[in-house]
Design a protein around this motif. Structure first.
Motif: not given
Lengths: 234, 234
Positions: B2-5, B36-43, B69-71, B134-140
């Motif tokens: 589970i990823l948190f943001y 826990i695992q988290l991502v920032d939407g910027k990679g 991550f997963n880029s 399971l990605k770390a980057t939000l699309p613009i």
């Protein structure tokens, strides 16, 4: 182009049902003598002239028939675990029909989140997507089928693939254009080990679906589009 | 997994907002000291330990960071005419994010059926799909952009394609893996001739999207998956 749908065809006459009649005569305001295009869901496309209009039906005379209209040179059967949210499965059926699919089997897996299914709703989505995307063939949609039966379906298709994480090969690595393929897509939480073993024993090979963790319905659509794309431009 | 943001990251501490905190501590029942695992939407992907829990926030200490991550090794920008039914565009954003996309521009065309757009709803869909896949980057995701401006976006991307019926070449014929591409998808009823000329004058080439007539959101998704598939397994 607007396509109408009917299965009531005898000789060179066809009849539109009440709903199609309403769309034809009231929404599109077609009149006696006008030409319309129709399909029968079995691969036939017709050009026809309206010769009779009542409130409940519209009778047309067929003036041109094209068999195997927009047909494909490959066969694609996808068996997929229904999602908890019915919308997501309906969406899969709609999009797969638009892009191109021949047969869909909703499967009842050990980890299935949905044990009942209204196949009529799926058929309605497929019908509308067939017309929208200018096709003449409706995909076959099976009732919810136990996993064990599903893996014995389509015995004539030798290429049998099962979507799974951690596999080395992808669909692309296994598939040759202009051939038939049967692909299994599991539920959230994947197939169980027992199910995987049963599938392997029935000639299935595991394939990964790319680098992303995809939802069930997205994996189904990705599989469908991959096969269509690999066949295009041959 | 589970990823948190969160975007609230300072030094080696991060804070989850109220909604993520609720999900973390009440739904998943995570406790002080849990990882826990988290991502920032910027990679960036982080592994972190919970060091403080209140009703409104959860503070974590970062113990591991993975950048990019997963880029992906390619860049995909799709500009798409919003559908009349907002669900269909939201669906496109969700599925494209799951499969892989970097930038989305909703475009206001002459034949656009929708002149206003709630971008926050699209962003919410993208956020949830990013975590799910399971990605770390939000699309613009851009605001609704007039066509004329949209075709001047991404000036550094030299491969500029415009989906159109009747073209000889497909995306596959034009695209080389590991490169950037900008693709325009028109509204129901297609781009107008004026729009097509403007696009051609700005370096766009027409490409067909296969043999089926696809809905706008399906064409967008097919374009997105085609680019992802052509890049896979390089």
């Amino acid at each position: 182009m607007i396509l109408f749908y009917t299965t009531e065809i005898k000789g060179n006459h066809a009849v539109l049902d009440k709903e199609e009649t309403r769309h034809c005569t009231q929404v599109l305001r077609k009149k006696l003598g006008d030409t319309i295009q129709l399909v029968d869901g079995k691969g036939n496309f017709y050009e026809a002239r309206i010769i009779e209009i009542s409130r409940k039906a519209c009778v047309v005379e067929i003036i041109k028939t094209i068999a195997n209209f927009n047909s494909r040179d490959f066969y694609l059967h996808i068996a997929i675990a229904p999602t908890k949210n019915m919308d997501r499965l309906e969406w899969f059926v709609e999009k797969a029909t638009e892009i191109g699919i021949d047969e869909i089997t909703p499967i009842l897996c050990q980890r299935s989140e949905r044990k009942k299914l209204r196949v009529d709703r799926l058929e309605k989505k497929a019908l509308s997507a067939m017309k929208q995307s200018l096709k003449a063939t409706l995909p076959i949609i099976h009732e919810l089928t136990p996993f064990k039966e599903a893996i014995q379906q389509s015995p004539d298709i030798s290429l049998r693939l099962m979507a799974q994480g951690g596999q080395k090969n992808s669909i692309k690595d296994n598939y040759s254009p202009n051939t038939a393929v049967y692909i299994l897509i599991g539920p959230e939480g994947d197939f169980t080990d027992t199910e995987k073993e049963m599938a392997f024993a029935n000639g299935f090979q595991g394939v990964h679906m790319g680098n992303s963790r995809l939802r069930t319905e997205t994996a189904g659509l990705v599989a469908c589009h991959t096969i269509n794309l690999l066949n295009e431009g041959q």
